[in-house]
Scaffold this active site. Structure first.
Site, PDB file in Angstrom:
ATOM      1  N   PRO A  89       5.497   7.653   6.686  1.00  0.00           N
ATOM      2  CA  PRO A  89       5.248   8.695   5.680  1.00  0.00           C
ATOM      3  C   PRO A  89       6.467   8.956   4.795  1.00  0.00           C
ATOM      4  CG  PRO A  89       4.586   9.429   7.880  1.00  0.00           C
ATOM      5  CD  PRO A  89       5.355   8.157   8.060  1.00  0.00           C
ATOM      6  N   GLU A 116       7.495   9.014  17.379  1.00  0.00           N
ATOM      7  CA  GLU A 116       8.040   9.786  16.250  1.00  0.00           C
ATOM      8  C   GLU A 116       8.648   8.891  15.189  1.00  0.00           C
ATOM      9  OE1 GLU A 116       7.375  13.098  16.034  1.00  0.00           O
ATOM     10  OE2 GLU A 116       6.264  12.522  17.832  1.00  0.00           O
ATOM     11  N   ARG A 154      -6.723  -9.375  -1.300  1.00  0.00           N
ATOM     12  CA  ARG A 154      -7.829  -9.499  -2.260  1.00  0.00           C
ATOM     13  C   ARG A 154      -7.342  -9.787  -3.670  1.00  0.00           C
ATOM     14  NH1 ARG A 154      -9.962  -5.452  -4.575  1.00  0.00           N
ATOM     15  NH2 ARG A 154     -12.069  -5.889  -3.875  1.00  0.00           N
ATOM     16  N   ASP A 169     -11.624  -3.968 -10.623  1.00  0.00           N
ATOM     17  CA  ASP A 169     -11.439  -2.938  -9.600  1.00  0.00           C
ATOM     18  C   ASP A 169     -10.936  -1.617 -10.185  1.00  0.00           C
ATOM     19  OD1 ASP A 169     -12.205  -4.180  -7.299  1.00  0.00           O
ATOM     20  OD2 ASP A 169     -10.199  -4.868  -6.759  1.00  0.00           O
TER      21      ASP A 169
HETATM   22  N1  ADE Z   1       2.644   5.840   9.672  1.00  0.00           N
HETATM   23  C1  ADE Z   1       2.309   7.096   9.977  1.00  0.00           C
HETATM   24  N2  ADE Z   1       1.870   7.737   8.906  1.00  0.00           N
HETATM   25  C2  ADE Z   1       1.917   6.855   7.871  1.00  0.00           C
HETATM   26  C3  ADE Z   1       1.579   6.926   6.495  1.00  0.00           C
HETATM   27  N3  ADE Z   1       1.118   8.048   5.933  1.00  0.00           N
HETATM   28  N4  ADE Z   1       1.776   5.837   5.737  1.00  0.00           N
HETATM   29  C4  ADE Z   1       2.265   4.716   6.276  1.00  0.00           C
HETATM   30  N5  ADE Z   1       2.594   4.589   7.565  1.00  0.00           N
HETATM   31  C5  ADE Z   1       2.418   5.652   8.370  1.00  0.00           C
END
Ligand code: ADE
Length: 246
Positions: A89, A116, A154, A169
């Protein structure tokens, strides 16, 4: 294109090669998919891959050595010039432009974390790019790695049957896709828009462009703000909005 995924759940990632477009690409040897499990590189009898975080707090952290060893083996199976991407994230937001950029690479190593996260020194010393699917938290990077592979594969030449389908797309012109209809002409009391039955190809193309612009305006104004609309596009959007008011 050559993919390698480092994950504690390689079987999960491997399922991507069993279905649909990616499955066909793998079968036709347009791509390769290598899987590497850090647990196979743990040095102790318990095959430990995680440990408690320095400084305390909840959860566990993936250890440097087994992940680094798995990454090295994975990288060794790919041609030169393949970056290592960590899914988290904290990464840059993945989008169609990034997928396009990745699709020009000879391959890529994708690292899926669990717990984590991974020891920061892995990111500093082994990771070229950190990529996020969006502002939400997955339980691990596997689904994110699979999403990246799917979006990239793709775009590879020859993967999609009809070369047009990737060109048309969503997001390719920076816009959402237009609506789609198939038979029957009337279902649930709703008719297919007349223009789509008209055989007027220019009229159909114009209607689709208008819908794509209108939907993007309504649902994703952030996308429209990034675009410099042509006069024709502005006209279509104005028409869409006028028709909405009727
Ligand atoms: N791993 C955990 N959450 C994630 C996310 N939002 N994007 C990519 N990998 C992740």
């Amino acid at each position: 294109m050559h993919f390698a995924v480092v994950s504690l759940f390689p079987e999960m990632v491997g399922t991507i090669g069993q279905y649909g477009v990616v499955g066909r690409a793998l079968q036709r040897e347009l791509i390769t998919l290598e899987l590497e499990n850090p647990r196979d590189h743990a040095s102790d009898a318990h095959r430990t891959v995680d440990d408690r975080p320095y400084g305390g707090g909840p959860g566990m952290v993936m250890k440097f050595e087994p992940v680094a060893a798995a990454l090295e083996l994975a990288k060794g199976k790919l041609p030169d010039g393949c970056p290592t991407v960590y899914l988290s994230p904290q990464g840059q937001a993945f989008d169609q432009a990034m997928a396009k950029r990745f699709s020009a690479l000879p391959g890529m190593v994708l690292l899926a974390g669990r717990y984590e996260g991974i020891d920061e020194r892995l990111i500093e010393s082994r990771i070229d790019e950190e990529v996020s699917l969006g502002d939400f938290v997955l339980s691990g990077g596997e689904i994110a790695a699979m999403a990246v592979i799917d979006a990239v594969v793709r775009l590879l030449p020859g993967v999609l049957g009809d070369e047009e389908s990737a060109v048309q797309d969503s997001f390719v012109g920076g816009l959402l896709d237009h609506p789609h209809y198939t038979r029957p002409e009337v279902v649930a009391g709703r008719r297919v828009p007349d223009v789509l039955l008209s055989g007027d190809h220019a009229g159909i193309a114009r209607w689709r462009d208008k819908q794509a612009l209108g939907r993007s305006h309504q649902r994703r104004p952030d996308l429209l703000k990034k675009l410099d609309l042509t006069d024709e596009q502005q006209t279509l959007l104005d028409e869409f909005l006028k028709e909405q008011r009727l």
